[in-house]
Design a protein around this motif. Structure first.
Motif, PDB file in Angstrom:
ATOM      1  N   PHE A  97       5.978  -1.928   8.087  1.00 58.87           N
ATOM      2  CA  PHE A  97       4.687  -1.600   8.776  1.00 58.87           C
ATOM      3  C   PHE A  97       3.805  -2.783   9.072  1.00 58.87           C
ATOM      4  O   PHE A  97       3.138  -2.936  10.134  1.00 58.87           O
ATOM      5  CB  PHE A  97       3.849  -0.433   7.932  1.00 58.87           C
ATOM      6  CG  PHE A  97       2.554  -0.279   8.406  1.00 58.87           C
ATOM      7  CD1 PHE A  97       2.777   0.917   9.787  1.00 58.87           C
ATOM      8  CD2 PHE A  97       1.527  -0.652   8.388  1.00 58.87           C
ATOM      9  CE1 PHE A  97       1.854   1.354  10.266  1.00 58.87           C
ATOM     10  CE2 PHE A  97       0.418  -0.208   9.145  1.00 58.87           C
ATOM     11  CZ  PHE A  97       0.295   0.957   9.933  1.00 58.87           C
ATOM     12  N   THR A  98       3.644  -3.848   8.085  1.00 59.18           N
ATOM     13  CA  THR A  98       2.728  -5.031   8.217  1.00 59.18           C
ATOM     14  C   THR A  98       3.389  -5.700   9.340  1.00 59.18           C
ATOM     15  O   THR A  98       2.657  -6.283  10.498  1.00 59.18           O
ATOM     16  CB  THR A  98       2.790  -5.702   7.244  1.00 59.18           C
ATOM     17  OG1 THR A  98       2.394  -5.151   6.020  1.00 59.18           O
ATOM     18  CG2 THR A  98       1.890  -6.975   7.465  1.00 59.18           C
ATOM     19  N   TRP A  99       4.605  -5.877   9.482  1.00 57.57           N
ATOM     20  CA  TRP A  99       5.481  -6.705  10.676  1.00 57.57           C
ATOM     21  C   TRP A  99       5.201  -6.103  11.763  1.00 57.57           C
ATOM     22  O   TRP A  99       4.941  -6.582  12.907  1.00 57.57           O
ATOM     23  CB  TRP A  99       7.132  -6.861  10.345  1.00 57.57           C
ATOM     24  CG  TRP A  99       7.692  -7.891  11.164  1.00 57.57           C
ATOM     25  CD1 TRP A  99       8.732  -7.427  11.565  1.00 57.57           C
ATOM     26  CD2 TRP A  99       7.299  -9.186  11.628  1.00 57.57           C
ATOM     27  NE1 TRP A  99       9.350  -8.639  12.671  1.00 57.57           N
ATOM     28  CE2 TRP A  99       8.518  -9.471  12.550  1.00 57.57           C
ATOM     29  CE3 TRP A  99       6.362 -10.073  11.742  1.00 57.57           C
ATOM     30  CZ2 TRP A  99       8.383 -10.837  13.304  1.00 57.57           C
ATOM     31  CZ3 TRP A  99       6.324 -11.258  12.228  1.00 57.57           C
ATOM     32  CH2 TRP A  99       7.309 -11.489  13.014  1.00 57.57           C
TER      33      TRP A  99
ATOM     34  N   LEU B  55       2.906  -3.836  12.900  1.00 54.17           N
ATOM     35  CA  LEU B  55       1.402  -4.053  13.195  1.00 54.17           C
ATOM     36  C   LEU B  55       1.288  -5.415  13.834  1.00 54.17           C
ATOM     37  O   LEU B  55       0.230  -5.445  14.791  1.00 54.17           O
ATOM     38  CB  LEU B  55       0.462  -3.725  11.863  1.00 54.17           C
ATOM     39  CG  LEU B  55      -0.920  -3.432  12.426  1.00 54.17           C
ATOM     40  CD1 LEU B  55      -1.148  -2.311  13.084  1.00 54.17           C
ATOM     41  CD2 LEU B  55      -1.516  -3.391  10.880  1.00 54.17           C
ATOM     42  N   CYS B  56       1.645  -6.311  13.146  1.00 59.74           N
ATOM     43  CA  CYS B  56       1.251  -7.775  13.754  1.00 59.74           C
ATOM     44  C   CYS B  56       1.830  -8.050  15.133  1.00 59.74           C
ATOM     45  O   CYS B  56       1.334  -8.498  15.889  1.00 59.74           O
ATOM     46  CB  CYS B  56       1.998  -8.656  12.893  1.00 59.74           C
ATOM     47  SG  CYS B  56       1.196  -8.962  11.268  1.00 59.74           S
TER      48      CYS B  56
ATOM     49  N   SER C  61       0.067  -5.967  17.609  1.00 62.53           N
ATOM     50  CA  SER C  61      -1.416  -6.900  18.011  1.00 62.53           C
ATOM     51  C   SER C  61      -1.173  -7.836  18.753  1.00 62.53           C
ATOM     52  O   SER C  61      -2.004  -7.863  19.834  1.00 62.53           O
ATOM     53  CB  SER C  61      -1.613  -7.444  16.660  1.00 62.53           C
ATOM     54  OG  SER C  61      -2.252  -6.396  15.685  1.00 62.53           O
TER      55      SER C  61
ATOM     56  N   LEU D 161       6.160  -1.220   3.326  1.00 63.65           N
ATOM     57  CA  LEU D 161       4.924  -2.165   3.458  1.00 63.65           C
ATOM     58  C   LEU D 161       5.183  -3.268   4.418  1.00 63.65           C
ATOM     59  O   LEU D 161       4.418  -3.753   5.131  1.00 63.65           O
ATOM     60  CB  LEU D 161       4.319  -2.606   2.241  1.00 63.65           C
ATOM     61  CG  LEU D 161       3.061  -3.383   2.152  1.00 63.65           C
ATOM     62  CD1 LEU D 161       1.951  -2.892   2.929  1.00 63.65           C
ATOM     63  CD2 LEU D 161       2.497  -4.096   0.670  1.00 63.65           C
ATOM     64  N   VAL D 162       6.235  -3.974   4.097  1.00 64.18           N
ATOM     65  CA  VAL D 162       6.732  -5.132   4.818  1.00 64.18           C
ATOM     66  C   VAL D 162       7.039  -4.606   6.404  1.00 64.18           C
ATOM     67  O   VAL D 162       6.475  -5.330   7.230  1.00 64.18           O
ATOM     68  CB  VAL D 162       7.974  -5.725   4.292  1.00 64.18           C
ATOM     69  CG1 VAL D 162       8.666  -6.915   5.263  1.00 64.18           C
ATOM     70  CG2 VAL D 162       7.842  -6.282   2.929  1.00 64.18           C
TER      71      VAL D 162
END
Length: 536
Positions: free
Chosen positions: A343-345, A347-348, A351, A340-341
């Motif tokens: 993938f979130t990082w 994605l940010c 972006s 989760l960490v």
């Protein structure tokens, strides 16, 4: 006494500045060792290096030699590169490059280089430095080709021409160039300048060619050149052996070991030489006069190599690094939380990279199209050594087109966008590197879940056995430190990509200059590159 040397042409200064910038974009880290060994401007010097990356090798040497040490480096290139209406041809000719006629390019027997050799010797007598690649060709194969005797003959001829000048000296500066992945974007390069060999009529009378019978001295000098150049790079008879050497080095000094790129290459080379020696039943350094390996020792090394290849094949099939097997099996909830960490990082970072990626897309598409078509023009061994050259040149041209195109389109804000566009493109590249790295870690965690705990435990036990055997080879046979993680953190100079301590390690991760490298094998890919071309 040193002479002033030939004044540096403005075109050469422009090319040096331009490609220093381009090379630093294409390669993640360019680490240069031994610049203190470079003879100063005015001292006749021949710079020789291994030749595995076509024009990129020459550009790398030009940009790696500090201008304060040598004002310019006169290059040589195959004559077929000259006289074309292309950017590459203009680039070569503008840098004052001397054309060399190769026999294989002139089937009619017109490959006469007498005048070229005369010009090179006159250049040396003026106190200039010339660059020669004694392999005589650029090659993609991992082993250094047998060196031609041309460099030694030039030294002999220059000494003979100046035999009555007691102060005349000429230096031979050998250089080893090691690409982690020569044609891949944001990989790393090591350039090592070795201590120079100095020759004069007084100290080396055996090289004076009074009667044309100094063949032994010529061959001996050529052999010394080969030994020095190969000692600083990964020289292997096969890609499989390179792969095994790198895997053994990673098991010995695991991911996260704070070691310089030079240390990493030397450790890989040490294991590589051990496996090569086992194949030839010679000692580890490959010296025939040393005591040979016993059959039992040779068999042990051969079995270790086979087991490492099997282990590496399994990792490649799963898409998992050795570091994931080295550590204890993680509980499922920890793997999921880390996924989760990561993938979130990722994605940010993707972006915030999107606006700048609009500027990079034309560059990526242009280079991809050019390289894709070029690969069709011949077999791997004859084309792949020029892929980096194509990417550099097409990337440069398309990048400049984007830069100036956006500046013109955004008139009347041209002055502002002219400065902002390259800054945005650079920061986008930095964010993209970190995003790709985070997503690569995410996919590796996904694969851990798919493999399952029982299989991971079995692989961990196999890895423990391999680690004990690799450490025994490293410490008892190769003389490497028995605690690499502590040793390499304390020794070696600071360089690009190398950090000390947790605070600097974390701060360097967000550096705008370059990303912190934990693994010198990294490239800007969504997967780790562990395989090499099939043997032909």
């Amino acid at each position: 006494m040193p002479t002033p040397g030939t004044p540096t042409p403005y075109s050469y200064i422009l090319i040096r500045l331009l490609f220093r910038f381009v090379l630093k974009i294409f390669y993640g880290s360019i680490v240069v060792e031994g610049t203190n060994n470079i003879p100063k401007t005015g001292r006749p010097c021949i710079v020789c290096a291994n030749h595995s990356n076509s024009l990129t090798d020459a550009l790398l040497l030009v940009t790696s030699i500090p201008p304060k040490d040598r004002n310019m480096l006169r290059l040589t290139a195959k004559a077929t590169q000259f006289g074309h209406r292309t950017f590459t041809s203009w680039l070569i000719e503008s840098a004052g490059t001397v054309p060399i006629r190769r026999k294989k390019d002139y089937a009619d027997g017109s490959a006469d280089n007498t005048q070229v050799m005369e010009k090179l010797m006159e250049t040396l007598e003026l106190g200039d430095a010339i660059c020669l690649f004694p392999e005589g060709m650029s090659r993609y194969h991992p082993t250094i080709a047998p060196l031609k005797t041309g460099v030694a003959r030039i030294i002999s001829d220059v000494l003979t021409r100046n035999r009555n000048n007691p102060d005349f000296e000429i230096s031979l500066l050998n250089c080893s160039v090691t690409y982690m992945h020569r044609q891949h974007f944001r990989s790393d390069v090591l350039v090592t300048f070795h201590p120079p060999m100095t020759f004069s009529p007084k100290t080396h009378p055996e090289l004076l060619d009074a009667s044309g019978t100094n063949y032994d001295a010529i061959r001996s000098l050529t052999a010394q050149m080969h030994d020095q150049i190969s000692s600083g790079t990964i020289d292997s008879p096969s890609w499989d052996l390179v792969r095994v050497g790198k895997l053994a080095a990673r098991i010995y000094a695991p991911l996260g070991t704070r070691m310089t790129l030079g240390d990493h290459v030397r450790v890989v080379r040490a294991f590589l030489e051990a496996f090569k020696a086992a194949e030839d039943n010679h000692d580890v350094d490959g010296d025939h006069h040393e005591e040979e390996k016993t059959p039992a020792e040779a068999a042990e090394f051969a079995q270790l190599r086979l087991d490492l290849m099997t282990y590496g094949d399994q990792l490649a099939r799963w898409g998992i690094k050795d570091d994931r097997i080295r550590r204890r099996t993680l509980p499922r909830y920890i793997i999921l939380s880390r996924m989760l960490v990561r993938f979130t990082w990722a994605l940010c970072l993707f972006s915030i990279s999107l606006p700048g990626l609009v500027l990079w897309i034309p560059v990526f598409l242009t280079t991809f199209y050019a390289v894709h078509n070029f690969k069709k023009s011949g077999p791997i061994f004859d084309t792949w050594d020029e892929i980096a050259q194509y990417k550099l040149i097409y990337g440069l041209m398309s990048g400049l087109a984007v830069w100036f195109g956006v500046s013109i389109v955004t008139f009347p804000f041209t002055v502002l966008t002219f400065l902002l566009v390259p800054a945005l493109m650079w920061m986008t590249l930095r964010w993209l590197e970190d995003a790709v790295s985070a997503f690569r870690a995410f996919t590796a965690l996904v694969r851990l879940l798919l493999v399952g705990k029982p299989t991971l435990r079995s692989m961990h036990e196999r890895r423990e056995g391999l680690h004990a055997r690799v450490m025994r080879l490293a410490v008892q046979t190769l003389g490497l430190p028995d605690d690499p993680e502590s040793y390499f953190a304390r020794h070696g100079g600071r360089e690009k990509g190398r950090v000390r301590g947790r605070w600097e390690s974390g701060a360097r991760y967000f550096s705008i200059k370059r990303r912190r490298k934990r693994d010198w094998n990294e490239t800007l890919r969504l997967y780790d590159i562990v395989d090499y071309p099939k043997e032909e």
